[in-house]
Design an enzyme around this catalytic site. Structure first.
Site, mmCIF file in Angstrom:
data_model
loop_
_atom_site.group_PDB
_atom_site.id
_atom_site.type_symbol
_atom_site.label_atom_id
_atom_site.label_comp_id
_atom_site.label_asym_id
_atom_site.label_seq_id
_atom_site.Cartn_x
_atom_site.Cartn_y
_atom_site.Cartn_z
ATOM 1 N N TYR A 61 0.852 -1.185 0.000
ATOM 2 C CA TYR A 61 0.000 0.000 0.000
ATOM 3 C C TYR A 61 0.891 1.240 0.000
ATOM 4 O O TYR A 61 2.094 1.152 0.218
ATOM 5 C CB TYR A 61 -0.889 0.023 1.241
ATOM 6 C CG TYR A 61 -2.082 -0.897 1.210
ATOM 7 C CD1 TYR A 61 -2.442 -1.611 0.063
ATOM 8 C CD2 TYR A 61 -2.875 -1.066 2.340
ATOM 9 C CE1 TYR A 61 -3.542 -2.448 0.056
ATOM 10 C CE2 TYR A 61 -3.980 -1.906 2.344
ATOM 11 C CZ TYR A 61 -4.304 -2.594 1.201
ATOM 12 O OH TYR A 61 -5.402 -3.424 1.197
ATOM 13 N N SER A 62 0.294 2.389 -0.195
ATOM 14 C CA SER A 62 1.074 3.624 -0.111
ATOM 15 C C SER A 62 1.796 3.709 1.225
ATOM 16 O O SER A 62 2.961 4.104 1.290
ATOM 17 C CB SER A 62 0.170 4.851 -0.289
ATOM 18 O OG SER A 62 -0.398 4.876 -1.578
ATOM 19 N N GLU A 63 1.090 3.369 2.307
ATOM 20 C CA GLU A 63 1.708 3.319 3.631
ATOM 21 C C GLU A 63 1.127 2.189 4.462
ATOM 22 O O GLU A 63 -0.032 1.800 4.289
ATOM 23 C CB GLU A 63 1.520 4.634 4.402
ATOM 24 C CG GLU A 63 2.375 5.788 3.928
ATOM 25 C CD GLU A 63 1.654 6.712 2.976
ATOM 26 O OE1 GLU A 63 2.290 7.654 2.478
ATOM 27 O OE2 GLU A 63 0.454 6.475 2.723
ATOM 28 N N THR A 64 1.959 1.693 5.375
ATOM 29 C CA THR A 64 1.561 0.741 6.406
ATOM 30 C C THR A 64 2.001 1.316 7.744
ATOM 31 O O THR A 64 3.104 1.850 7.857
ATOM 32 C CB THR A 64 2.208 -0.635 6.175
ATOM 33 O OG1 THR A 64 1.746 -1.171 4.923
ATOM 34 C CG2 THR A 64 1.864 -1.608 7.281
ATOM 35 N N HIS A 69 -2.730 10.432 5.578
ATOM 36 C CA HIS A 69 -3.776 9.404 5.554
ATOM 37 C C HIS A 69 -3.486 8.278 6.548
ATOM 38 O O HIS A 69 -4.418 7.754 7.172
ATOM 39 C CB HIS A 69 -4.037 8.922 4.113
ATOM 40 C CG HIS A 69 -3.600 7.561 3.746
ATOM 41 N ND1 HIS A 69 -2.346 7.290 3.225
ATOM 42 C CD2 HIS A 69 -4.251 6.368 3.785
ATOM 43 C CE1 HIS A 69 -2.255 6.000 2.968
ATOM 44 N NE2 HIS A 69 -3.388 5.419 3.289
#
Length: 306
Positions: free
Chosen positions: A44-47, A76
């Site tokens: 994902y874009s971030e974890t 986010h």
């Protein structure tokens, strides 16, 4: 070891909209290397990995990873993780509450907004007010980067400029949403033009009403590209919208509380809505806030062996 995780869609109230996020609410015992590998695996874009606080005033400590590296701050993940923790560890009573989240950028206040006992949305206040530095590349080079003609880029008051609230972004205002939709981002040009620069994340903007200046619009459309973070295009970028507050503030003369809605993610089929508030007085900017909704999507476990 088995580690539980949840996934959410952030900056949306619709399942499969917004920006996906993975959160490990109890990440104690994971090494830095494991966190980075997990973030790359999920892709994902971030974890986010949640840990106990290390300060007296912090409620939780967050570590935020893209598929390529750890971030000092990201919007986010902060918004979505707070929403999840509000479901898992709700305040008592269920009334509007502000938590302090420890991130590398500093303590980030995040407010959980409840209505009739239901968590409606979360709102962060940046720990670091917007900063700007470095001159932007020429509009000719940026047009080449975006696959556009130079006359589709705004110039003059709304020329390209970089700002940061913990993660730097180069803002490139375009003349209208049609130009925004026509972007054909060129990673090779990015590599030669922006890789390794202070602001290598590219946030393109378009006014909802092209007859008004960007700061005079209440609706702004956006697209964000971050090859350096392993993100081809991001559906919703809270840290970028926070930094945008600095760009808009520098072009506002009127003190007070100013509000914008930022729409992002349409090109990816994941429409997102981000609420931006900038508070300024006669001395300058005093606060930047970003708010949005989140949707819980799934939960599961990751097995990491013994």
């Amino acid at each position: 070891m088995r580690y539980g995780f949840y996934t959410l869609d952030v900056f949306t109230d619709q399942l499969f909209g917004g920006n996906p996020l993975a959160v490990f609410p109890d990440a104690e015992g994971l090494t830095d290397g494991q966190m980075q590998k997990i973030a790359a695996e999920i892709n994902y874009s971030e974890t986010v990995f949640v840990l106990p606080p290390v300060t007296e005033t912090g409620n939780f400590r967050l570590r935020i990873f893209t598929p390529k590296r750890e971030l000092d701050f990201a919007g986010h993940p902060t918004i979505g993780t707070t929403y999840l923790l509000g479901l898992l560890q709700p305040p008592s009573p269920l009334v509007t509450t502000t938590w302090q989240l420890e991130e590398p950028v500093g303590l980030v206040p995040v407010t959980l907004h409840y209505k009739q006992g239901q968590l409606v949305q979360t709102e962060l206040t940046v720990a670091q007010l917007p900063q700007t530095k470095d001159s932007a590349p020429s509009c000719e080079d940026l047009a080449l980067l975006l696959g556009l003609s130079i006359d589709q880029l705004q110039q003059g008051e709304y020329e390209p400029q970089a700002y940061s609230c913990g993660l730097p972004f180069l803002f490139i205002p375009l003349i209208n949403e049609e130009a925004l939709n026509r972007i054909s981002f060129n990673p090779s040009v990015w590599q030669n033009l922006l890789a390794g620069q202070w602001a290598d994340c590219v946030y393109c903007l378009a006014p909802g009403d092209p007859s008004l200046g960007l700061s005079d619009n209440k609706l702004i459309h956006g697209r964000m590209f971050a090859p350096g973070l392993g993100i081809a295009e991001d559906p919703a970028t809270g840290s970028g919208v926070a930094a945008l507050g600095g760009y808009l503030d520098d072009r506002l003369d009127t003190p007070g509380s100013h509000h914008w809605q930022i729409e992002q993610g349409k090109a990816l089929g994941r429409p997102s809505q981000l609420q931006l508030t900038v508070v300024k007085d006669g001395q300058g900017i005093r606060a930047v806030k970003v708010a949005g909704r989140s949707v819980l999507v799934s939960e599961g476990f990751m097995n990491l062996g013994n």
